[in-house]
Design a protein around this motif. Structure first.
Motif, PDB file in Angstrom:
ATOM      1  N   CYS A 535       0.886  -1.232   0.090  1.00 17.86           N
ATOM      2  CA  CYS A 535       0.119   0.118  -0.149  1.00 17.86           C
ATOM      3  C   CYS A 535       0.817   1.064   0.072  1.00 17.86           C
ATOM      4  O   CYS A 535       1.760   1.522   0.896  1.00 17.86           O
ATOM      5  N   LEU A 536       0.718   2.281  -0.984  1.00 12.58           N
ATOM      6  CA  LEU A 536       1.604   3.096  -1.236  1.00 12.58           C
ATOM      7  C   LEU A 536       0.980   4.608  -0.653  1.00 12.58           C
ATOM      8  O   LEU A 536       1.680   5.612  -0.328  1.00 12.58           O
ATOM      9  N   ALA A 537      -0.400   4.677  -0.324  1.00  5.28           N
ATOM     10  CA  ALA A 537      -0.829   5.976  -0.363  1.00  5.28           C
ATOM     11  C   ALA A 537      -2.440   5.971   0.197  1.00  5.28           C
ATOM     12  O   ALA A 537      -3.141   4.721  -0.228  1.00  5.28           O
ATOM     13  N   ARG A 538      -2.920   6.689   1.002  1.00  5.92           N
ATOM     14  CA  ARG A 538      -4.130   6.638   1.507  1.00  5.92           C
ATOM     15  C   ARG A 538      -4.863   8.243   1.289  1.00  5.92           C
ATOM     16  O   ARG A 538      -4.222   9.377   1.273  1.00  5.92           O
ATOM     17  N   LEU A 539      -6.061   8.095   0.524  1.00  7.03           N
ATOM     18  CA  LEU A 539      -6.572   9.390   0.064  1.00  7.03           C
ATOM     19  C   LEU A 539      -7.769   9.858   0.861  1.00  7.03           C
ATOM     20  O   LEU A 539      -8.776   9.002   0.869  1.00  7.03           O
ATOM     21  N   ALA A 540      -7.728  10.917   1.537  1.00 10.01           N
ATOM     22  CA  ALA A 540      -8.658  11.237   2.564  1.00 10.01           C
ATOM     23  C   ALA A 540     -10.084  11.830   1.962  1.00 10.01           C
ATOM     24  O   ALA A 540      -9.976  12.947   1.282  1.00 10.01           O
ATOM     25  N   HIS A 541     -11.220  11.465   2.362  1.00 13.84           N
ATOM     26  CA  HIS A 541     -12.471  12.056   2.343  1.00 13.84           C
ATOM     27  C   HIS A 541     -13.252  12.287   3.518  1.00 13.84           C
ATOM     28  O   HIS A 541     -12.695  11.698   4.567  1.00 13.84           O
ATOM     29  N   ASP A 542     -14.213  12.951   3.467  1.00 13.44           N
ATOM     30  CA  ASP A 542     -15.104  13.118   4.759  1.00 13.44           C
ATOM     31  C   ASP A 542     -16.221  12.277   4.967  1.00 13.44           C
ATOM     32  O   ASP A 542     -16.822  12.120   5.905  1.00 13.44           O
ATOM     33  N   ASP A 543     -16.485  11.087   3.920  1.00 17.49           N
ATOM     34  CA  ASP A 543     -17.253  10.047   4.272  1.00 17.49           C
ATOM     35  C   ASP A 543     -16.720   8.893   3.227  1.00 17.49           C
ATOM     36  O   ASP A 543     -15.707   8.790   2.649  1.00 17.49           O
ATOM     37  N   VAL A 544     -17.567   7.854   3.097  1.00 17.42           N
ATOM     38  CA  VAL A 544     -17.157   6.613   2.497  1.00 17.42           C
ATOM     39  C   VAL A 544     -16.955   7.142   0.997  1.00 17.42           C
ATOM     40  O   VAL A 544     -17.313   7.913   0.339  1.00 17.42           O
ATOM     41  N   VAL A 545     -15.740   6.320   0.515  1.00 19.28           N
ATOM     42  CA  VAL A 545     -15.331   6.599  -0.812  1.00 19.28           C
ATOM     43  C   VAL A 545     -15.752   5.439  -1.656  1.00 19.28           C
ATOM     44  O   VAL A 545     -15.526   4.240  -1.471  1.00 19.28           O
ATOM     45  N   ASN A 546     -16.683   5.714  -2.435  1.00 22.82           N
ATOM     46  CA  ASN A 546     -17.499   4.468  -3.209  1.00 22.82           C
ATOM     47  C   ASN A 546     -16.779   4.160  -4.756  1.00 22.82           C
ATOM     48  O   ASN A 546     -16.911   3.149  -4.984  1.00 22.82           O
ATOM     49  N   SER A 547     -15.694   5.000  -4.972  1.00 23.40           N
ATOM     50  CA  SER A 547     -15.313   4.670  -6.445  1.00 23.40           C
ATOM     51  C   SER A 547     -13.987   5.417  -6.588  1.00 23.40           C
ATOM     52  O   SER A 547     -13.781   6.616  -6.298  1.00 23.40           O
ATOM     53  N   VAL A 548     -12.940   4.919  -7.378  1.00 24.81           N
ATOM     54  CA  VAL A 548     -11.722   5.358  -8.005  1.00 24.81           C
ATOM     55  C   VAL A 548     -11.579   5.032  -9.169  1.00 24.81           C
ATOM     56  O   VAL A 548     -12.153   4.230  -9.852  1.00 24.81           O
ATOM     57  N   ALA A 549     -10.771   5.818  -9.878  1.00 24.52           N
ATOM     58  CA  ALA A 549     -10.616   5.737 -11.555  1.00 24.52           C
ATOM     59  C   ALA A 549      -9.219   6.378 -11.723  1.00 24.52           C
ATOM     60  O   ALA A 549      -8.916   7.602 -11.650  1.00 24.52           O
ATOM     61  N   PHE A 550      -8.492   5.560 -12.611  1.00 20.69           N
ATOM     62  CA  PHE A 550      -7.314   6.058 -13.052  1.00 20.69           C
ATOM     63  C   PHE A 550      -7.511   6.510 -14.399  1.00 20.69           C
ATOM     64  O   PHE A 550      -8.156   6.048 -15.266  1.00 20.69           O
ATOM     65  N   SER A 551      -6.778   7.710 -14.924  1.00 16.09           N
ATOM     66  CA  SER A 551      -6.913   7.895 -16.247  1.00 16.09           C
ATOM     67  C   SER A 551      -5.966   6.810 -17.049  1.00 16.09           C
ATOM     68  O   SER A 551      -4.889   6.776 -16.845  1.00 16.09           O
ATOM     69  N   PRO A 552      -6.786   6.590 -18.128  1.00 12.57           N
ATOM     70  CA  PRO A 552      -5.999   5.419 -18.990  1.00 12.57           C
ATOM     71  C   PRO A 552      -4.891   6.134 -19.789  1.00 12.57           C
ATOM     72  O   PRO A 552      -3.827   5.315 -20.325  1.00 12.57           O
TER      73      PRO A 552
END
Length: 612
Positions: A535-552
């Motif tokens: 695991c390289l990084a954690r990305l903070a939000h204020d609530d549940v994180v539902n989805s992530v997407a890398f740019s192709p």
């Protein structure tokens, strides 16, 4: 400046080995000799394994040219710097999807809109291009979207609030040329989501309950739009019809275009392929499922005919007349209703359903799903989905190969070639995850399937299909090799979820060339390296994180969507520095000193190697 001959290089190297990596970089700026020592490959190999806590049995990535550059890649090229927050949605943001070119992305939300965004503005910021509301079509919310192969059409999946208060799904196809709605397709249950098969055909689902815990799922191939030729050409075709037992259903369909994979995009250290070859043919028999996808106006009549056919088959096997569910029930609502039925009746129903499947299921063609041999040049297209055989919670990956004659709606439809004794299709392959599956994503080359799962207790036995085992708070990411069709033995873990079985929801993940990212219920997104499994990084939000997407187009650009109604844009420290230098006058700067500024650009929202 040049250093005097005070310390030999070997002693300087021993000192550097005891320093943290940033101190080594700073020391290398002292003089040319120390700079040469600070670039020593042995030094950076030791720093690499100690800093990232990687077992020394794991080799360096095969594409890496040096230990120094590999350390820098994991440290400086992770999209962990928050550069923009998009707040145009008025409710929870559920899903993100990039176009294949990476120039656009779409977002779905509980505000019942699907929005399109531009990622190629000259100033580097992301801007809203178009927003479509689905309220006028009686949708509750949008939940999933996907661009077709040439980025000309957008598939949008949502929860359709139809008559009789029934919550089922619907799929809409939107033209990206003029943002017009081209077609709408029923999709039941709604968590089938739907997906593209190719540029002009999409897959949807339908579900028919034929008992308290037995149902029939049908997967349909639909043409995305109707043209002049549609009067004489089929626009809908049934792909597969599968039986569900123990209250399970087909969910989360996706298509994998599995090519020869002579040059995989990463090297995994799974066991010898010969072991998978020895295991071939030893997979346990799995009860098939059923799918139905339709768009025509006579769909309700077709659905009634399907249900009557299923009931006739059941009565012919002596099954007691079961109370058919009302059309207002679907998904977990039907499961809750079934809990009021006597256990003896449910047990009899399950046994009769199994007898029915054995007698009326088309045998699988083992040649269609055999692991690819090195000399096999044939491309394979797999339909992947979640299912189950023990309980209603999805705990298995079902795989069905799509043959070339099934790629269009032309030709025989609705099982014209199916004999009366082959009422159901069988699955070609099943992989049991032993836990509740809450997300799936394919690698860019479709070689590997990554699966988010919350594990069941070890050694648990399911005696009641309506009471699945408790699920762990920790989320595991399983890796399945679609070439050998088996699970890779290592799994990723760092993220967490807290909802129980009945309230468990989908956590979307995404895979780039080098990284895996996933949301979580612990208010963070996570990034792992695919080769080293760290695991390289954690990305903070204020609530549940539902989805992530890398740019192709650039894996150093990542998006995250959350219940806090925002979309956050993350870029790597490397890309942030490049953007800053493009708007300021150039000045001489050492490569090593620019790397040291990485910490100044990072925000408190990210952590390296899983550490805040």
């Amino acid at each position: 400046m040049e250093c005097g001959l005070v310390l030999p290089d070997t002693l300087v190297l021993e000192i550097f080995l005891r320093l943290p990596h940033d101190a080594v970089v700073r020391a290398g700026l002292t003089c040319r000799r120390w700079l040469a020592v600070s670039k020593d490959e042995f030094l950076w190999r030791e720093l690499f394994y100690s800093y990232y806590r990687i077992p020394r049995t794991v080799p360096r990535h095969p594409a890496a040219v040096s230990w120094y550059r590999e350390f820098k890649r994991l440290f400086d090229c992770i999209p962990c710097v928050e550069v923009q927050t998009l707040k145009e949605h008025s409710d929870q943001v559920l899903h993100l999807a990039f176009s294949h070119r990476g120039h656009r992305f779409s977002s779905c939300s509980k505000d019942c809109t699907v929005k399109l965004w531009d990622t190629e503005r000259p100033d580097g910021n992301i801007s809203l291009v178009h927003s479509t509301s689905m309220h006028e079509f009686n949708w509750g919310y949008t939940q999933f979207s996907q661009f077709n192969a040439d980025d000309s059409l957008l598939l949008v999946s949502g929860v359709y609030l139809g008559p009789h208060h029934c919550s089922s799904g619907e799929i809409a196809v939107i033209s990206l040329e003029n943002y017009t709605l081209l077609s709408r397709v029923r999709n039941k249950p709604y968590d089938v989501f739907g997906c593209w098969l190719n540029e002009t055909y999409l897959i949807s689902g339908n579900l028919h309950w034929i008992g308290n815990m037995t149902s029939c799922s049908v997967l349909w191939l639909n043409k995305a739009f109707q043209d002049i030729e549609s009067e004489n050409v089929n626009v809908v075709k049934r792909l597969f019809k599968l039986q569900n037992v123990n209250a399970s259903t087909i969910r989360t369909v996706m298509v994998a275009h599995c090519r020869r994979h002579d040059n995989p995009d990463l090297l995994l250290d799974y066991e010898a392929q010969s072991q998978a070859q020895r295991q071939k043919g030893q997979q346990q028999h799995y009860q098939p499922l059923l799918f139905d996808l339709g768009t025509s106006s006579s769909e309700e009549e077709d659905e009634a005919e399907e249900a009557e056919e299923c009931q006739r088959e059941a009565r012919s096997h002596g099954r007691p007349n079961a109370r058919l569910p009302q059309p207002t029930f679907c998904g977990l609502d039907h499961v809750i209703q079934s809990k009021n039925v006597e256990p003896r009746e449910l047990e009899i129903e399950t046994r009769v359903a199994q007898m029915m499947a054995r007698a009326h299921t088309k045998a699988p063609d083992s040649s269609l799903i055999e692991p690819s041999e090195p000399g096999d040049g044939e491309d394979k297209i797999y339909l992947l989905f979640t299912t189950g055989s023990l309980t209603y919670s999805p705990h298995q990956i079902g795989i069905k190969r799509i043959k070339p004659d099934q790629m269009t709606t032309s030709g025989p439809v609705l099982g014209e070639k199916r004999s009366t004794n082959e009422f159901f299709d069988s699955l070609d392959h099943v992989i049991d995850i032993h836990g509740h599956i809450i997300g799936m994503g394919l690698s860019p080359d479709h070689r590997y399937l990554y699966v988010n799962s919350r594990a069941w207790p070890a050694g648990c036995v399911i005696s009641d299909p309506l009471c699945p085992p408790p699920i762990a708070e920790e989320i595991d990411v399983h890796v399945i090799d679609l070439k050998s069709l088996r699970e890779e033995r290592r799994s990723l873990r760092a993220h967490r979820a807290f909802t129980p079985n009945d309230e468990c929801f989908f956590i979307f993940l995404d895979v780039s060339r080098d990284f895996v990212a996933s949301g979580a219920e612990d208010k963070h997104g996570y990034i792992w390296d695919r080769h080293y499994n760290i695991c390289l990084a954690r990305l903070a939000h204020d609530d549940v994180v539902n989805s992530v997407a890398f740019s192709p187009a650039d894996q150093e650009l990542l998006l995250s969507a959350s219940d806090d109604c925002t979309i956050k844009v993350w870029r790597s420290p490397h890309m942030v520095r490049l953007a800053q230098t493009s708007v300021r006058p150039p000045r001489p700067r050492s490569l090593l000193s620019s790397w040291l500024s990485r910490g100044k650009n990072s925000t408190s929202a990210c952590g390296v190697n899983g550490k805040p």
